[in-house]
Scaffold this motif. Structure first.
Motif, short mmCIF file in Angstrom:
data_model
loop_
_atom_site.label_atom_id
_atom_site.label_comp_id
_atom_site.label_asym_id
_atom_site.label_seq_id
_atom_site.Cartn_x
_atom_site.Cartn_y
_atom_site.Cartn_z
N ALA A 1 0.84 -1.21 0.00
CA ALA A 1 0.00 0.00 0.00
C ALA A 1 0.87 1.25 0.00
N SER A 2 1.96 1.24 0.78
CA SER A 2 2.79 2.45 0.81
C SER A 2 3.57 2.61 -0.49
N GLN A 3 3.79 1.50 -1.19
CA GLN A 3 4.47 1.58 -2.50
C GLN A 3 3.54 2.20 -3.55
N ILE A 4 2.22 1.96 -3.40
CA ILE A 4 1.24 2.38 -4.41
C ILE A 4 0.69 3.79 -4.14
N GLU A 5 0.49 4.12 -2.87
CA GLU A 5 -0.22 5.35 -2.51
C GLU A 5 0.42 6.59 -3.16
N GLY A 6 -0.41 7.37 -3.82
CA GLY A 6 0.05 8.63 -4.41
C GLY A 6 0.83 8.48 -5.71
N LYS A 7 1.00 7.23 -6.18
CA LYS A 7 1.82 6.99 -7.37
C LYS A 7 0.97 6.84 -8.63
N THR A 8 1.65 6.97 -9.77
CA THR A 8 1.01 6.68 -11.05
C THR A 8 1.28 5.21 -11.36
N VAL A 9 0.19 4.46 -11.50
CA VAL A 9 0.30 3.01 -11.70
C VAL A 9 -0.25 2.66 -13.09
N GLY B 1 -5.99 -7.01 -20.11
CA GLY B 1 -7.40 -6.68 -20.29
C GLY B 1 -8.33 -7.74 -19.73
N GLY B 2 -7.79 -8.64 -18.89
CA GLY B 2 -8.62 -9.73 -18.35
C GLY B 2 -8.98 -9.51 -16.90
N ALA B 3 -9.56 -10.55 -16.29
CA ALA B 3 -10.04 -10.46 -14.90
C ALA B 3 -8.90 -10.13 -13.94
N VAL B 4 -7.71 -10.68 -14.21
CA VAL B 4 -6.59 -10.44 -13.30
C VAL B 4 -6.18 -8.97 -13.37
N ALA B 5 -6.14 -8.42 -14.59
CA ALA B 5 -5.80 -7.00 -14.75
C ALA B 5 -6.81 -6.13 -13.99
N MET B 6 -8.09 -6.53 -14.05
CA MET B 6 -9.13 -5.75 -13.37
C MET B 6 -8.91 -5.76 -11.85
N ALA C 1 -5.32 -1.19 -6.91
CA ALA C 1 -4.43 -0.02 -6.92
C ALA C 1 -5.23 1.26 -6.67
N VAL C 2 -6.43 1.33 -7.25
CA VAL C 2 -7.30 2.50 -7.03
C VAL C 2 -7.62 2.59 -5.53
N GLY D 1 -12.51 5.28 -11.09
CA GLY D 1 -11.70 6.39 -11.61
C GLY D 1 -10.54 5.95 -12.48
N LEU D 2 -10.64 4.75 -13.05
CA LEU D 2 -9.56 4.23 -13.91
C LEU D 2 -9.47 5.00 -15.24
N HIS D 3 -8.24 5.13 -15.77
CA HIS D 3 -8.07 5.70 -17.11
C HIS D 3 -7.79 4.55 -18.08
N PHE D 4 -8.59 4.46 -19.13
CA PHE D 4 -8.35 3.43 -20.14
C PHE D 4 -7.36 3.92 -21.18
#
Ligand SMILES: Cc1cc2nc3c(=O)[nH]c(=O)nc-3n(C[C@H](O)[C@H](O)[C@H](O)COP(=O)(O)OP(=O)(O)OC[C@H]3O[C@@H](n4cnc5c(N)ncnc54)[C@H](O)[C@@H]3O)c2cc1C
Ligand code: SF4
Length: 454
Positions: free
Chosen positions: A263-271, A276-281, A287-288, A320-323
């Motif tokens: 969580a601390s690695q992800i927070e505030g970062k651009t990921v 395009g499958g279930a795992v990606a979702m 991450a959101v 709030g994901l960007h495609f």
């Protein structure tokens, strides 16, 4: 310290009155099309009818006797392309204005009934006398669990070997916890332990002929269900980069005690998540929720070609994901300290239909561009681990290292060794692994009966 309660816990399911009201919508079709849509033969038509008639224990019995992971399937099955797709209430809705009618929410009813059984202490399956041969399961995912439960009920002594510290496979170390939580899994596995199944965790079957040796060690039959635990890399020769994660390790880190660190690695970062499958979702949605500043989903085809379920895509969009569709990642770029700085991309257009039945992405020359990203998660696909054929060298496998097994029985090229789940099918569904486990259990019993007759 951050509070991860909502991250680690599923939303509540149906209440008693909601479940009954939903069952009361059933048209009680004579030919039960919903039951035909269930790969594991969970018999939704029967349990919904029983709930409608207020035979609650009968409804629970129908589920648990047919599908030991009825709770997990109720939550995780993509019902709109399985049982609910066949629901006549929905077919009827085609002639009605939008929102007038819809399929019965079979999965939600199924989950409710299983939770109701636990809440009221109603136990359907009793521990049978175990006086028959010993059988080994390799892997405690849905395939291994369902095969183990079926055999234990038939009086076999079953041991499940699991490489990881806890049982459950993808249910424990893959699916995001807010979609399927640990408390629920523990109860569902508890139902299997109560049948007398023995779990040996932290016990990886490995080494030359590791699986085949189980037969020499006294097990009369072996069911292989190790799943697919290697994330396919974008580039096979990729050197490690700080901030480049595989979907397998990233998702496992959310459930194996590393959540706070991730969580601390992800927070505030651009990921950026590639796939395009279930795992990606699951990667995107987690991450959101962990507070990434921006999350991009990078996919080389277009929206309609995405293998993920529509409702999963919609729920990530709401987050709030960007495609970034029609974009092919080519390589990564880093800063001077080998930290991830972004992805080198090229735009694509759709060409002709390829072997997958979808229109293929075609790179547009001269359209290269760079996407800045602090973290990149590769969720392109899952495959068998590199060393896997070593521990079952006599079992026939394909070029992709997946096991070749009879789709009806799970029989492999070695007598006494059966296989099922993702290691045979490729990335699939919980309910399909349950189906394979059930089918193999039946075939194992027939095999052992024949052995006894000799
Ligand atoms: C992130 C993610 C999300 C998913 N979401 C859904 C969903 O919403 N709905 C759905 O229906 N399906 C979903 N799936 C697919 C579903 O989870 C799989 O199809 C299913 O779990 C396959 O079951 P399995 O028993 O074949 O293997 P797995 O669940 O992969 O379990 C295999 C087990 O074997 C163990 N193992 C491996 N090698 C060894 C060894 N050598 N010795 C001992 N143990 C070993 C592993 O540690 C693991 O615990 C998802 C998959 C992923 C990856
Ligand atoms: S197991 Fe899954 S597919 Fe089968 S009836 Fe239940 S929710 Fe539907």
């Amino acid at each position: 310290m951050r509070n991860f309660d909502t991250f680690n816990t599923m939303k509540k399911g149906f209440s008693f009155s909601q479940a009954v009201a939903e069952a009361d919508r059933c048209l009680l079709c004579h030919d039960a099309p919903c039951s035909k849509g269930c790969p594991a033969d969970t018999e939704p038509a029967a349990f919904i009818r029983k709930l409608h008639l207020k035979n609650i224990t009968g409804a629970i019995r129908t589920i648990k006797e047919n599908n030991i992971l009825g709770g997990a399937c109720g939550i995780l099955c993509p019902t709109d392309r399985l049982c609910e797709k066949e629901c006549s209430a929905m077919l009827k809705s085609k002639n009605l204005p939008d929102g007038e009618d819809r399929a019965i929410r079979i999965g939600a009813i199924q989950r409710f009934l299983i939770e109701y059984a636990w809440d009221t202490g109603f136990r359907v399956l009793k521990k049978p006398e175990q006086n028959r041969e010993t059988v080994a399961m390799v892997g405690s995912g849905p395939g291994g669990l369902s095969c183990a439960a079926e055999l234990a009920q038939a009086g076999y002594r079953v041991t499940v070997f699991e490489a990881r510290p806890e049982p459950g496979g993808v249910l424990r170390y893959g699916v995001a916890p807010f979609r399927f939580d640990e408390t629920f899994l523990k109860k569902e596995i508890g139902d299997i332990q109560a049948l007398g199944v023995v779990f040996k965790c932290n016990t990886r079957i490995e080494g030359e002929k590791g699986a085949e040796k189980l037969l020499d060690e006294g097990f009369s039959a072996v069911f292989l269900a190790p799943g697919l635990w290697k994330a396919t890399p974008l580039k096979p020769d990729q050197v490690p980069i700080d901030g480049l994660l595989s979907s397998v390790d990233y998702l496992a880190s959310l459930r194996d005690g590393r959540l706070e660190q991730t969580a601390s690695q992800i927070e505030g970062k651009t990921v950026a998540v590639i796939g395009g499958g279930a795992v990606a979702m699951d990667c995107v949605e987690t991450a959101v929720k962990l507070g990434a500043r921006d999350v991009y989903l990078v996919y080389r085809r277009s929206y309609l070609q995405m293998p993920a379920e529509e409702k999963e895509i919609q729920s990530t969009l709401a987050g709030g994901l960007h495609f970034l569709l029609l974009n092919q990642p080519l390589d990564y770029f880093t800063d001077a300290d080998n930290r991830m700085a972004g992805i080198k991309m090229i735009r694509t257009r759709l060409g002709d239909v390829d072997a997958s039945g979808r229109r293929a992405p075609v790179e547009i020359p001269g359209s290269e561009w760079n996407l800045d990203a602090d973290i990149v998660i590769e969720a392109i696909g899952n495959q068998a681990e590199d060393d896997s054929p070593n521990w079952y060298p006599g079992v026939e496998t394909g070029a992709d290292k997946r096991i070749k097994a009879n789709p009806e029985t799970g029989e492999t090229s070695i007598k006494g060794i059966f296989a099922g789940g993702d290691i045979v099918r490729g990335p699939s569904l919980v309910v399909n692994a349950v189906r394979d486990g059930k089918a193999a259990a039946l075939a194992i019993q027939q095999y052992l009966n024949k052995q006894e007759e000799r």
